[in-house]
Enzyme design. Structure first.
Site, PDB file in Angstrom:
ATOM      1  CB  CYS A   1      -1.137  -0.109   1.102  1.00 13.81           C
ATOM      2  SG  CYS A   1      -0.441   0.332   2.770  1.00 13.81           S
TER       3      CYS A   1
ATOM      4  CG  ASP B   1      -4.933   4.711   3.207  1.00 10.43           C
ATOM      5  OD1 ASP B   1      -5.197   4.346   4.376  1.00 10.43           O
ATOM      6  OD2 ASP B   1      -4.114   5.459   2.762  1.00 10.43           O
TER       7      ASP B   1
ATOM      8  CB  CYS C   1      -3.911   1.416   6.926  1.00 10.35           C
ATOM      9  SG  CYS C   1      -3.900   2.535   8.336  1.00 10.35           S
ATOM     10  NE  ARG C   2      -4.455   1.300   1.561  1.00 11.19           N
ATOM     11  CZ  ARG C   2      -4.227   2.105   0.537  1.00 11.19           C
ATOM     12  NH1 ARG C   2      -5.282   1.892  -0.588  1.00 11.19           N
ATOM     13  NH2 ARG C   2      -3.338   2.711   0.325  1.00 11.19           N
ATOM     14  CB  SER C   3       0.306  -3.427   2.642  1.00 11.00           C
ATOM     15  OG  SER C   3       1.097  -2.526   3.308  1.00 11.00           O
TER      16      SER C   3
ATOM     17  CG  ASN D   1       4.291  -1.778   5.132  1.00  8.24           C
ATOM     18  OD1 ASN D   1       5.531  -2.025   5.428  1.00  8.24           O
ATOM     19  ND2 ASN D   1       3.268  -2.553   4.915  1.00  8.24           N
TER      20      ASN D   1
END
Length: 144
Positions: A9, A119, A14-16, A12
């Site tokens: 993301c 995000d 939150c999402r990934s 690095n």
């Protein structure tokens, strides 16, 4: 050798890392990592609110640390999964010549007609993002 997947993301945080954490719990047989296309948060733990939302579902992200995506990642992983089109484009900009490693959108594996993971750092919808990540992780797990 276990199959190696990298989730990417922007920062690095939150999402990934959430995708990495979800997949780690469900597929401990895989080699998994996450990275960001920016270097803003290198060395930091995932964002507190993401950690809290993930922990409420049984995913402990506290041991993960942000790192920046680099061209060598194309050699390290069989599959690179971007959280959105902008990050996919940034990844492709770093692709070495003659490298054929696939780079896909992670949300495509959810089978919901959604191609990007929003995000939650900006939307504040950590649970909605985790719902999508869990669906994509299930689809990915079935596909590999």
């Amino acid at each position: 050798m276990p199959y190696r997947i990298l989730f990417v993301c922007l920062g690095n945080i939150c999402r990934s890392p959430a995708a990495e954490g979800v997949m780690r719990k469900h597929r401990p047989d895989l080699v998994l990592d996450s990275a960001g296309t920016s270097g803003w948060h290198v060395g930091e733990a995932p964002y507190d609110l993401m950690q809290q939302a993930a922990l409420a579902r049984g995913y402990d992200l506290s041991g993960l640390r942000a790192r920046q995506f680099e061209a060598l990642d194309f050699e390290r992983y069989e599959l690179i999964l971007a959280m959105d089109r902008a990050n996919l484009d940034r990844i492709e900009d770093l692709r070495p010549a003659r490298c054929t490693s696939p780079v896909n959108l992670f949300a495509d594996y959810a089978g919901q007609g959604i191609s990007e993971v929003p995000d939650p750092y900006y939307t504040r919808d950590f649970d909605g993002v985790l719902d999508l990540i869990e669906a994509a992780a299930a689809g990915l797990s079935a596909a590999i």
